[in-house]
Scaffold this active site. Structure first.
Site, PDB file in Angstrom:
ATOM      1  N   GLU A 143       0.825  -1.212   0.000  1.00 44.38           N
ATOM      2  CA  GLU A 143       0.000   0.000   0.000  1.00 44.38           C
ATOM      3  C   GLU A 143       0.855   1.257   0.000  1.00 44.38           C
ATOM      4  O   GLU A 143       0.604   2.188  -0.762  1.00 44.38           O
ATOM      5  CB  GLU A 143      -0.931   0.010   1.220  1.00 44.38           C
ATOM      6  N   SER A 144       1.856   1.300   0.864  1.00 37.49           N
ATOM      7  CA  SER A 144       2.604   2.549   1.057  1.00 37.49           C
ATOM      8  C   SER A 144       4.107   2.386   1.064  1.00 37.49           C
ATOM      9  O   SER A 144       4.828   3.385   1.114  1.00 37.49           O
ATOM     10  CB  SER A 144       2.183   3.180   2.386  1.00 37.49           C
TER      11      SER A 144
END
Length: 549
Positions: A104-105
């Site tokens: 995700e990040s």
């Protein structure tokens, strides 16, 4: 009766030679066996391990073209790994969901997607708030490694409760539960791979689960996949400080001998400004302090208390509006439209130095037209006050400090000193400026009936400088609000005979140049020449056009 049927079944199976009967104590009461779960045992079991062509495709990517990205993600992963996995265990979800944050990040607190999802777990604003995260102009708990992880764990747990399948839960985390729920009901399957094979999910989601599985495989056995030279960052060792008042992070970091950027980014990434406010929801304020500095932090916290609480509350109560970028938009144009600064837009949207925005992008814009607010502590200087005779001027659109000083016939340096400003200070529409002494607006001397444009001037600034209303200035010169002026151009300050003898037409909805030309019985070419525009010029509603005779 149930016992008799069981005995008959056992006799039949025994007679078939396929089952060896077990002696059952019929005298013992048969009670329902109570199932006890370990309090940290994942509900729904672990995330299944599956390797197929889709997963191998992503393994190949992460070990090939995407290798540098995976090395960077793995390097950051150890910073909060222990804390995040502990929270996942406490919430009774598989700790392997930790690797969802990797894809995700990349374990970056400041990560922001094109959909304005923020933080380690990339929550959008609505979902973040639904799971208890506070988001405002001062703090964004989507960036907090502990609070966001707990929210993500609860969200993923609720998705698993809905679908009873971890692959579908992870897919729904990416695309939304309603989209996945509709597909499950329409195609009557709870198998993610079936939906992916039929291409019923978005391409990003079809790749999302295999990408997660590949990342998990590599992260758990990095040396097996050739990642044996990754420089892992040490896990952050910290203690927590709890206080009942807001703290200036810059002041506290300075007293602790820590760089403020490091103190905010690594230990307290929640806070977007130098303010760290208290909240009723969290029962005060909790800060992460580097190990070994807690005693000093307790001593310095009171000295770092925020004094100007009114400014902080103003920021806390700020809500954002949204602006959808259109073709031709620039940050400077958007800043002017919403009465803010480029710097503020860049800060609240986490934009880079190059000011690049794209058509369709959604930008946060503040609803109030305030100047940049800097956190102040007990060591900060108070706002300037002027005790002598003074005149208060309220800033109008297009005015600068120089223009205001000239209006009142006062030196710029005196205005700056009275307001404790510098030449680089920014002012905003509606701001009150102190003019030293009793003054009335100085009537600007005009050179005849025209004004010569100087470098950096705008039509609005010329209107303010010369005392001619903006609308009249446009009318006298046959211009509109979008007209461009250049250095050395002569601007009429009065209605000349040529202009007075011509008609003005204000464009209405649905009108075109051809419609207007027919209405007044003139050629399109004549209107274009009279207004200094091209024949294919796109006119705007409200634009004033000179109609020649």
């Amino acid at each position: 009766m149930r016992l008799l049927l069981s005995l008959v079944s056992l006799s039949v199976l025994s007679a078939c030679g396929t089952f060896t009967p077990v002696v059952i104590d019929t005298q013992r009461n048969i009670e329902k066996e109570e199932i006890t779960l370990d309090e940290n045992e994942p509900i729904g079991g672990e995330v299944p391990h599956e390797v197929n062509a889709q997963v191998n495709k992503w393994v190949k990517y992460f070990t090939g073209r995407g290798r540098r990205h995976m090395e960077r993600y793995l390097s950051r992963s150890t910073r909060y790994e222990a804390v995040m996995k502990q929270i996942l265990r406490e919430e009774q979800v598989p700790e392997d969901l930790f690797y969802v944050a990797l894809i995700e990040s990349g374990f970056r607190s400041s990560a922001r997607s094109h959909a304005n999802a923020v933080g380690y777990w990339q929550f959008i604003r609505g979902t973040g708030r639904a799971y208890g995260l506070q988001i405002n102009a001062v703090m964004d708990e989507r960036r907090d490694p502990e609070l966001a992880t707990r929210a993500a764990a609860r969200y993923l747990k609720s998705l698993h409760t809905l679908f009873n399948d971890w692959y579908l839960a992870i897919a729904a985390y990416n695309v939304g539960e309603n989209r996945v729920k509709r597909l499950v009901m329409r195609y009557q399957t709870r198998d993610f791979w079936t939906l992916a094979r039929r291409r019923k999910l978005p391409r990003e989601t079809i790749n999302y689960v295999p990408k997660y599985l590949a990342a998990r495989m590599i992260a758990k056995r990095p040396t097996q996949y050739g990642f044996d030279k990754v420089e892992y960052q040490p896990g952050l060792d910290f203690e927590t400080l709890q206080v009942s008042y807001p703290v200036n992070l810059k002041t506290l970091a300075g007293k602790l001998g820590i760089a403020v950027d490091e103190f905010k980014e690594f230990y307290n990434p929640t806070y977007l400004t130098d303010y760290a406010p208290t909240t009723k929801k969290r029962g005060g304020l909790t800060l992460r302090i580097p190990k070994g500095k807690l005693y000093a932090a307790q001593e310095y916290a009171l000295e770092s208390k925020v004094i100007d609480v009114a400014q902080m509350n103003r920021l806390l109560n700020t809500k954002y509006a949204y602006h959808r970028v259109r073709r031709g938009d620039t940050l400077s144009g958007i800043a002017v439209k919403y009465r803010t600064s480029i710097r503020t837009l860049k800060r609240i949207n986490r934009l880079g130095r190059r000011n690049l925005i794209r058509v369709g992008q959604r930008l946060n814009v503040p609803l109030y037209s305030g100047a940049r607010i800097v956190a102040s502590s007990s060591s900060s200087k108070k706002v300037a006050s002027y005790s002598g005779q003074k005149t208060i001027h309220r800033v109008r659109r297009g005015e600068s400090l120089g223009v205001i000083a000239e209006k009142y016939g006062v030196g710029l340096s005196k205005v700056l000193r009275a307001n404790r400003l510098s030449k680089r200070s920014k002012i905003y529409v509606g701001q009150k400026i102190i003019i030293p002494g009793k003054h009335s607006i100085k009537t600007t001397q005009r050179h005849g009936s025209s004004y010569v444009v100087k470098r950096g001037e705008t039509l609005l600034g010329i209107a303010n400088r010369t005392g001619v209303s903006f609308s009249n200035l446009l009318k006298y010169n046959g211009l509109n609000r979008r007209s461009k002026i250049y250095v050395g151009q002569k601007i009429n300050l009065t209605a000349s005979r040529s202009v007075a003898s011509k008609k003005l037409h204000r464009v209405r909805r649905g009108e075109t140049l051809s419609h207007i030309a027919v209405k007044y019985g003139v050629a399109i070419r004549q209107i274009a020449q009279a207004n200094g525009i091209k024949r294919n010029h796109r006119i705007q509603i409200g634009e004033s056009l000179v109609i020649p005779h």
